[in-house]
Structure formats: C-alpha cells, structure tokens
Design a protein around this motif. Structure first.
Motif, PDB file in Angstrom:
ATOM      1  N   GLU A 139       0.831  -1.206   0.000  1.00  0.00           N
ATOM      2  CA  GLU A 139       0.000   0.000   0.000  1.00  0.00           C
ATOM      3  C   GLU A 139       0.866   1.257   0.000  1.00  0.00           C
ATOM      4  OE1 GLU A 139      -3.443   2.372   0.029  1.00  0.00           O
ATOM      5  OE2 GLU A 139      -3.058   0.280  -0.507  1.00  0.00           O
ATOM      6  N   ARG A 142       2.320   1.498  -3.369  1.00  0.00           N
ATOM      7  CA  ARG A 142       1.320   1.987  -4.329  1.00  0.00           C
ATOM      8  C   ARG A 142       1.142   3.498  -4.208  1.00  0.00           C
ATOM      9  NH1 ARG A 142      -3.707   3.539  -4.349  1.00  0.00           N
ATOM     10  NH2 ARG A 142      -3.946   3.159  -2.114  1.00  0.00           N
ATOM     11  N   LYS A 143       1.042   3.961  -2.939  1.00  0.00           N
ATOM     12  CA  LYS A 143       0.883   5.398  -2.734  1.00  0.00           C
ATOM     13  C   LYS A 143       2.115   6.154  -3.209  1.00  0.00           C
ATOM     14  CE  LYS A 143      -2.342   5.119   1.150  1.00  0.00           C
ATOM     15  NZ  LYS A 143      -2.567   5.413   2.573  1.00  0.00           N
ATOM     16  N   SER A 144       3.296   5.542  -2.957  1.00  0.00           N
ATOM     17  CA  SER A 144       4.533   6.187  -3.405  1.00  0.00           C
ATOM     18  C   SER A 144       4.578   6.262  -4.926  1.00  0.00           C
ATOM     19  CB  SER A 144       5.746   5.410  -2.871  1.00  0.00           C
ATOM     20  OG  SER A 144       6.947   5.972  -3.347  1.00  0.00           O
ATOM     21  N   GLN A 145       4.165   5.151  -5.578  1.00  0.00           N
ATOM     22  CA  GLN A 145       4.153   5.139  -7.043  1.00  0.00           C
ATOM     23  C   GLN A 145       3.139   6.139  -7.587  1.00  0.00           C
ATOM     24  OE1 GLN A 145       3.411   0.949  -7.666  1.00  0.00           O
ATOM     25  NE2 GLN A 145       5.569   0.514  -8.024  1.00  0.00           N
ATOM     26  N   GLU A 146       1.975   6.211  -6.912  1.00  0.00           N
ATOM     27  CA  GLU A 146       0.977   7.196  -7.345  1.00  0.00           C
ATOM     28  C   GLU A 146       1.518   8.608  -7.173  1.00  0.00           C
ATOM     29  OE1 GLU A 146      -2.524   6.415  -5.126  1.00  0.00           O
ATOM     30  OE2 GLU A 146      -3.148   4.719  -6.376  1.00  0.00           O
ATOM     31  N   GLY A 147       2.217   8.827  -6.035  1.00  0.00           N
ATOM     32  CA  GLY A 147       2.815  10.138  -5.813  1.00  0.00           C
ATOM     33  C   GLY A 147       3.861  10.468  -6.859  1.00  0.00           C
ATOM     34  N   ALA A 149       3.985   9.162  -9.830  1.00  0.00           N
ATOM     35  CA  ALA A 149       3.288   9.364 -11.106  1.00  0.00           C
ATOM     36  C   ALA A 149       2.706  10.772 -11.194  1.00  0.00           C
ATOM     37  CB  ALA A 149       2.181   8.323 -11.277  1.00  0.00           C
ATOM     38  N   ARG A 150       2.121  11.226 -10.043  1.00  0.00           N
ATOM     39  CA  ARG A 150       1.583  12.595 -10.040  1.00  0.00           C
ATOM     40  C   ARG A 150       2.686  13.622 -10.225  1.00  0.00           C
ATOM     41  NH1 ARG A 150      -1.647  10.459  -5.835  1.00  0.00           N
ATOM     42  NH2 ARG A 150      -0.214  11.295  -4.279  1.00  0.00           N
ATOM     43  N   GLU A 151       3.815  13.405  -9.539  1.00  0.00           N
ATOM     44  CA  GLU A 151       4.926  14.341  -9.678  1.00  0.00           C
ATOM     45  C   GLU A 151       5.495  14.311 -11.092  1.00  0.00           C
ATOM     46  OE1 GLU A 151       6.097  16.682  -7.585  1.00  0.00           O
ATOM     47  OE2 GLU A 151       4.293  16.169  -6.475  1.00  0.00           O
ATOM     48  N   TYR A 152       5.561  13.091 -11.653  1.00  0.00           N
ATOM     49  CA  TYR A 152       6.059  12.977 -13.034  1.00  0.00           C
ATOM     50  C   TYR A 152       5.128  13.713 -13.996  1.00  0.00           C
ATOM     51  CZ  TYR A 152       7.356  10.923 -17.513  1.00  0.00           C
ATOM     52  OH  TYR A 152       7.732  10.745 -18.824  1.00  0.00           O
ATOM     53  N   GLN A 153       3.809  13.505 -13.793  1.00  0.00           N
ATOM     54  CA  GLN A 153       2.858  14.171 -14.674  1.00  0.00           C
ATOM     55  C   GLN A 153       2.917  15.680 -14.485  1.00  0.00           C
ATOM     56  OE1 GLN A 153       1.060  12.499 -17.069  1.00  0.00           O
ATOM     57  NE2 GLN A 153       0.766  14.608 -17.765  1.00  0.00           N
TER      58      GLN A 153
END
Length: 356
Positions: A139, A142-147, A149-153
């Motif tokens: 979890e 996942r949150k780190s990857q989402e973070g 991904a958001r930072e990358y975007q």
C-alpha cells in the motif's frame, strides 16, 4: 493367568497380541493389593507391596475405590515411573482387578501433535503478520508510485508549458536542440498603455489583466496550431511553422492575431477595453534551447528582430504585417498597404495593415 476373570484374560490376550505392555493389580475388599503381575517394571510398579493399602502406594488411587460402577476406565494417567497408562477396573466378586495399558506413545503423539499445532499456529500468526506487513508495504509502495506518477505528470505538464511537445521529448533524450527553420511566421503583441494603466489600478488588477491576456494567447495557440514562445513583460511572442513545418504558417498566425485582438477587447483595463499592437513577419529563424537549470526555448535571427520592430511601429489596435507575410497570405486576406517606414536596425521597410 487362569485365575483372572475371563474379561480380564481377553484384555491380556488382545494387548499382548498387539505388543502392548500390560500389568495388573488385584485389590481386595480391604483396598489392599492382593496380587500384582504382568510387566509391572515397565510402569515403575515393582516396589508395590502385597497386603498394603493401594492408596498409600499409588496417590492417584486415593478416592477412586470403591468404584460405584464397574467396569470403569481412566485414560492417560501419569504413573510414578514417568509412564502414562490407561487404567481399566474390573469387578471379580469382592475384589477389583486393575489393568495398566501403556498409553505413553499415544501421550507422546498427542504432545507432538499439540506441539505441531502450536508451531503451526505460530507459523500462521507469523504468516498473518508478514501478510499484513506485505500489504502495508504494498500500500505504501502503491501510494509512493501514485505520488511519483503525479509528480512525473506535474513535471511533464510544467515542461510542456515551457516547450513544444516534440522539443520536450528531444530534451528528455538529452539531445541538443539547435534547429534552422527556413520558413516560419513570428508575431509580437503587447498591450497599449500598459505601464501607465498599471500604475493606476495596482498589482492585483494588473496581474489579473496579464493573466487574462496570456491565457487567451495560450488558448488560441492550441486552436490554430501555433507555439507561444515566451512573454516579455506585457508582450507575447508567438510563432507558426515550428517545430513542425507547415506551408500555411502565415495564414495560421494571421488568423491567430485577428482572434487575439478580438478576445482581449472583451476585457477592460483601467476602465477601457484592452487594445493591442501586433506585428508579424515571415522568414527563416534559428530555434533552440538555452540554459541548464532554467532553460528556455527561444528564436533568433533577422525575422525575429523585424517582427519585433514591426510590432513596435504599429498603431493601437492594429495588426501590422511585413511584405513577406502579405505575399504568403494571398488574395483571401485584404491588406491595406502602408508607406515604407524607417525601422531601427532594419532600414526602410514596406508594411501592410490587416483591416480591423
């Protein structure tokens, strides 16, 4: 052996046949040991004395006799020698026969099973804890990857706000950006009387006006396929024909200029509609990315310089274009000729005006 009751003899036969160690005691009506036999050594019962009360010699017997109902059975009794036996009581007239049948192996098996069950419970608990930790780690991942991904975007969006998409991709591939473009059109546009009006309305209103102006410039750039290169104070620089070449660059940028002039008139600045000075010139340019930490995509060349000079010479609310741009537009655009004008650094230049 013939003195034993038949039922007792049957027990002896069955358990001897099955390989069990069997011992027995005969207990008289006085609750004393009348006889003993079988494998008494196996159970640590060799020291039992004939004629003595059984309860005094075997503590677990105290309170058991006389039994209310016989036959009677007690399972898994701990004996003095460390063995475990199942006890079977049988009636024979006034006497009681007590058989010892070895249950040590069964006890050991039970203990092993209990130990295994305990170990299995520990393993299951450990597995549960590890699964919870794994789920928690997953979890968090996942949150780190989402973070990320958001930072990358976010970084991608910021990069695309600064650079054209194709230039951004080349820059990410660590390619050097330095291109010659043979035919583009360059536009400069600024707000008439900006400095004077800004003094009278204050910072908040000034920033709101600039935001409105530059947002309109961005929105129309997307619509007409142009690239907003940069802003300089209250001036915007836009180009058509790069990074991808297009034959209608002059027409696209002219339509852009007309719509930009129309869009800003809807807003008022210091009580008056916003008016622009716009200048356009077409020709070759050099484009590239400069800087490292605060890089910028920019244009250089005489085409850029002349477009800037034309914009500076324009009247309020006027779109002024060069002769080169006018020739590219063709007859569909009605342009009014202007007298040749001396422009700083460019000499005498022939220009045209697009109708209001």
């Amino acid at each position: 052996m013939h003195e034993l009751p038949k039922e007792v003899r049957n027990w002896f036969f069955n358990f001897f046949f099955d390989g069990h160690a069997v011992a027995y005691l005969k207990i008289d009506p006085e609750l004393c040991i009348a006889a003993k036999g079988g494998n008494v050594e196996h159970y640590g019962l060799s020291s039992l004395r004939i004629g003595k009360p059984v309860a005094e010699q075997l503590e677990f017997m105290e309170g058991l006799l006389p039994c209310p109902e016989l036959p009677f059975r007690m399972d898994m009794v701990e004996l003095p020698g460390g063995r475990v036996a199942d006890l079977h009581f049988f009636a024979d007239n006034a006497c009681v026969w007590l058989l010892f049948l070895d249950a040590t192996a069964e006890r050991d098996n039970r203990q092993r099973l209990q130990q295994k069950a305990y170990e299995m419970t520990l393993l299951q608990e450990r597995e549960r804890q590890l699964n919870e930790k794994l789920q928690s780690t997953n979890e968090a991942l996942r949150k780190s990857q989402e973070g990320l991904a958001r930072e990358y975007q976010r970084a991608e969006n910021l990069l695309l706000n600064i650079l054209p998409a194709s230039i951004a991709e080349r820059l990410k591939a660590q390619k050097k950006i330095a291109d010659n473009h043979a035919e583009v059109s360059v536009l400069f546009a600024d707000i008439v009387g900006f400095t004077e009006r800004a003094r009278s309305v204050g910072a908040v209103t000034t920033l709101a006006i600039l935001n409105y102006f530059f947002k309109a410039a961005d929105r129309l750039s997307e619509r007409y396929g142009c690239e907003k290169i940069k802003t300089i104070g209250d001036c915007v620089m836009v180009v058509a024909g790069l990074p991808t070449a297009r034959s209608d660059h002059a027409k696209a940028l002219t339509r852009y200029a007309i719509e930009l002039r129309k869009a800003v008139k809807r807003e008022r600045f210091a009580g008056e509609p916003i008016r622009l000075r716009i200048g356009i010139h077409s020709g070759p340019i050099v484009a590239g990315v400069i800087g490292k930490r605060r890089f910028a995509y920019d244009l250089w060349g005489e085409t850029v310089n002349l477009a800037s000079r034309i914009q500076t010479s324009a009247e309020p609310d006027e779109i002024r274009i060069s002769d080169a741009t006018c020739q590219l537009l063709g007859p569909k655009f009605a342009c009014d000729p202007l007298e040749e004008t001396e422009l700083r650094g460019a000499g005498r230049v022939r220009m045209w005006r697009l109708p209001s």
